[in-house]
Structure formats: C-alpha cells, structure tokens
Scaffold this motif. Structure first.
Motif, mmCIF file in Angstrom:
data_model
loop_
_atom_site.group_PDB
_atom_site.id
_atom_site.type_symbol
_atom_site.label_atom_id
_atom_site.label_comp_id
_atom_site.label_asym_id
_atom_site.label_seq_id
_atom_site.Cartn_x
_atom_site.Cartn_y
_atom_site.Cartn_z
ATOM 1 N N GLN A 6 3.407 -3.322 5.714
ATOM 2 C CA GLN A 6 4.585 -2.495 5.915
ATOM 3 C C GLN A 6 4.172 -1.051 5.753
ATOM 4 O OE1 GLN A 6 7.318 -3.914 2.999
ATOM 5 N NE2 GLN A 6 7.602 -5.876 3.980
ATOM 6 N N SER A 7 5.154 -0.137 5.928
ATOM 7 C CA SER A 7 4.828 1.267 5.734
ATOM 8 C C SER A 7 4.358 1.457 4.300
ATOM 9 C CB SER A 7 6.046 2.140 6.015
ATOM 10 O OG SER A 7 7.074 1.846 5.094
ATOM 11 N N GLU A 8 3.404 2.326 4.123
ATOM 12 C CA GLU A 8 2.780 2.496 2.821
ATOM 13 C C GLU A 8 3.459 3.626 2.054
ATOM 14 O OE1 GLU A 8 -1.437 2.814 3.192
ATOM 15 O OE2 GLU A 8 -1.475 1.319 4.749
ATOM 16 N N GLN A 9 4.521 3.276 1.319
ATOM 17 C CA GLN A 9 5.189 4.257 0.485
ATOM 18 C C GLN A 9 4.720 4.037 -0.945
ATOM 19 O OE1 GLN A 9 9.339 3.631 1.232
ATOM 20 N NE2 GLN A 9 9.325 5.033 2.962
ATOM 21 N N LEU A 10 4.128 5.071 -1.513
ATOM 22 C CA LEU A 10 3.598 4.974 -2.859
ATOM 23 C C LEU A 10 4.284 5.978 -3.750
ATOM 24 C CD1 LEU A 10 -0.176 4.685 -1.949
ATOM 25 C CD2 LEU A 10 1.400 2.840 -2.502
ATOM 26 N N PRO A 11 4.505 5.727 -4.984
ATOM 27 C CA PRO A 11 4.281 4.423 -5.625
ATOM 28 C C PRO A 11 5.334 3.415 -5.179
ATOM 29 C CG PRO A 11 5.299 5.924 -7.179
ATOM 30 C CD PRO A 11 5.033 6.711 -5.918
ATOM 31 N N GLU A 16 8.902 -4.773 -6.066
ATOM 32 C CA GLU A 16 7.995 -5.115 -4.974
ATOM 33 C C GLU A 16 6.605 -5.461 -5.505
ATOM 34 O OE1 GLU A 16 6.063 -3.341 -0.866
ATOM 35 O OE2 GLU A 16 7.530 -2.158 -1.948
ATOM 36 N N LEU A 17 6.140 -4.700 -6.489
ATOM 37 C CA LEU A 17 4.832 -4.990 -7.094
ATOM 38 C C LEU A 17 4.830 -6.358 -7.752
ATOM 39 C CD1 LEU A 17 3.975 -1.499 -8.618
ATOM 40 C CD2 LEU A 17 3.000 -2.549 -6.569
ATOM 41 N N GLU A 18 5.915 -6.702 -8.415
ATOM 42 C CA GLU A 18 6.025 -8.027 -9.038
ATOM 43 C C GLU A 18 6.000 -9.125 -7.979
ATOM 44 O OE1 GLU A 18 5.931 -9.031 -12.167
ATOM 45 O OE2 GLU A 18 5.655 -6.958 -12.826
ATOM 46 N N ARG A 19 6.713 -8.915 -6.874
ATOM 47 C CA ARG A 19 6.744 -9.899 -5.788
ATOM 48 C C ARG A 19 5.353 -10.069 -5.175
ATOM 49 N NH1 ARG A 19 7.275 -9.323 -0.566
ATOM 50 N NH2 ARG A 19 7.854 -7.133 -0.684
ATOM 51 N N LEU A 20 4.649 -8.949 -4.968
ATOM 52 C CA LEU A 20 3.295 -9.024 -4.428
ATOM 53 C C LEU A 20 2.353 -9.739 -5.395
ATOM 54 C CD1 LEU A 20 2.958 -5.465 -2.885
ATOM 55 C CD2 LEU A 20 2.973 -7.626 -1.638
ATOM 56 N N ALA A 21 2.462 -9.419 -6.685
ATOM 57 C CA ALA A 21 1.608 -10.061 -7.686
ATOM 58 C C ALA A 21 1.852 -11.567 -7.707
ATOM 59 C CB ALA A 21 1.869 -9.458 -9.066
ATOM 60 N N GLU A 22 3.114 -11.976 -7.650
ATOM 61 C CA GLU A 22 3.462 -13.400 -7.634
ATOM 62 C C GLU A 22 2.859 -14.082 -6.407
ATOM 63 O OE1 GLU A 22 5.032 -17.129 -8.305
ATOM 64 O OE2 GLU A 22 4.940 -15.441 -9.688
ATOM 65 N N TYR A 23 2.965 -13.437 -5.252
ATOM 66 C CA TYR A 23 2.427 -14.016 -4.024
ATOM 67 C C TYR A 23 0.919 -14.217 -4.144
ATOM 68 C CZ TYR A 23 0.956 -14.505 0.810
ATOM 69 O OH TYR A 23 0.385 -14.967 1.962
ATOM 70 N N THR A 65 -1.814 16.629 -2.448
ATOM 71 C CA THR A 65 -0.777 16.155 -1.522
ATOM 72 C C THR A 65 -1.196 14.870 -0.820
ATOM 73 O OG1 THR A 65 -1.557 17.510 0.323
ATOM 74 C CG2 THR A 65 0.110 18.488 -1.112
ATOM 75 N N ARG A 66 -2.503 14.618 -0.754
ATOM 76 C CA ARG A 66 -3.008 13.392 -0.130
ATOM 77 C C ARG A 66 -3.285 12.301 -1.160
ATOM 78 N NH1 ARG A 66 -4.192 17.718 2.715
ATOM 79 N NH2 ARG A 66 -4.373 17.627 4.972
ATOM 80 N N HIS A 67 -3.028 12.612 -2.424
ATOM 81 C CA HIS A 67 -3.218 11.657 -3.524
ATOM 82 C C HIS A 67 -4.657 11.164 -3.624
ATOM 83 C CE1 HIS A 67 1.106 11.697 -3.989
ATOM 84 N NE2 HIS A 67 1.218 11.426 -2.696
ATOM 85 N N VAL A 68 -5.588 12.103 -3.459
ATOM 86 C CA VAL A 68 -7.004 11.791 -3.624
ATOM 87 C C VAL A 68 -7.630 12.826 -4.547
ATOM 88 C CG1 VAL A 68 -7.262 10.665 -1.373
ATOM 89 C CG2 VAL A 68 -7.711 13.108 -1.581
ATOM 90 N N ARG A 69 -8.780 12.481 -5.096
ATOM 91 C CA ARG A 69 -9.494 13.428 -5.947
ATOM 92 C C ARG A 69 -10.051 14.555 -5.092
ATOM 93 N NH1 ARG A 69 -13.782 9.996 -8.428
ATOM 94 N NH2 ARG A 69 -14.586 12.018 -9.025
#
Length: 116
Positions: A6-11, A16-23, A65-69
C-alpha cells in the motif's frame, strides 16, 4: 489473507503494525519472496569533504525531510552523480510517477465501476 503493498505512510498506526506483526508471525512468506543472487558488498572508503556550513545545514534539512541520515543522503547524491544519474529531486519525482502509474495499472476492474 495476502498482504499487498500500500502507500507508504510513515509512521504507521499502531493498529496496522499489530496487524502486520500478527500476519508475519503466523504465515510463511518464503513463497512470496523473489529469489536472488548473493552480491558481495562493495568495499567502502572514508573521505573528508569540506563544504560551507550553510550547504551542510541545507543538506541536513533535506535529509531530515526524507527521513534518512545526513551521511546516507550525501552518499546517495554522490553515488548518483558519479554514475550520471538524475539529481535527487528528479529521481524522487520519477519514483513517485512510477508508483502512481503502477497504482493506476494495477487497479481492479471493479474499482473503475465505483468511480463511473
């Protein structure tokens, strides 16, 4: 249940994280992985680069702004330039256009009926 990109919206939201972890805790995803070839990592060397302070500040802001070091961002710019690639802004625009095109071409026929 098949997970789709899906579209990558972070965080991501906690639910959703719990659902992904369960999967991923309950499913074998090895068949979904692409088989690849082992590639030896490139050796890295350290260098020192003197830049004006305002340029460094601007690069750090762009990295945030790009969430990188900062160092990762500067290395990506230099690697792209060394290989004759597009500047980061054009590369990002191209990547976004590719994602939009994939999203539009991957739509299901029933999605077209909803908008008609």
């Amino acid at each position: 249940m098949t997970m789709t990109k899906q579209s990558e919206q972070l965080p991501r939201p906690a639910a959703e994280l719990e659902r992904l972890a369960e999967y991923y805790d309950t499913h074998d995803t090895s068949t979904e992985m692409e088989h690849g070839d082992w590639v030896e990592p490139q050796p890295m060397a350290t260098t020192s680069l003197r830049l004006p302070a305002d340029v460094i500040d601007e690069l750090k802001q762009q990295a945030r702004t790009r969430h990188v070091r900062y160092t990762t961002y500067v290395r990506s710019i230099l690697e792209r330039a060394a290989r004759g690639g597009a500047p980061p802004e054009l590369a990002e625009i191209t990547e976004r256009l590719d994602r939009i095109e994939r999203a539009l071409t991957d739509r299901h026929p029933q999605d077209d009926q909803k908008t008609a």
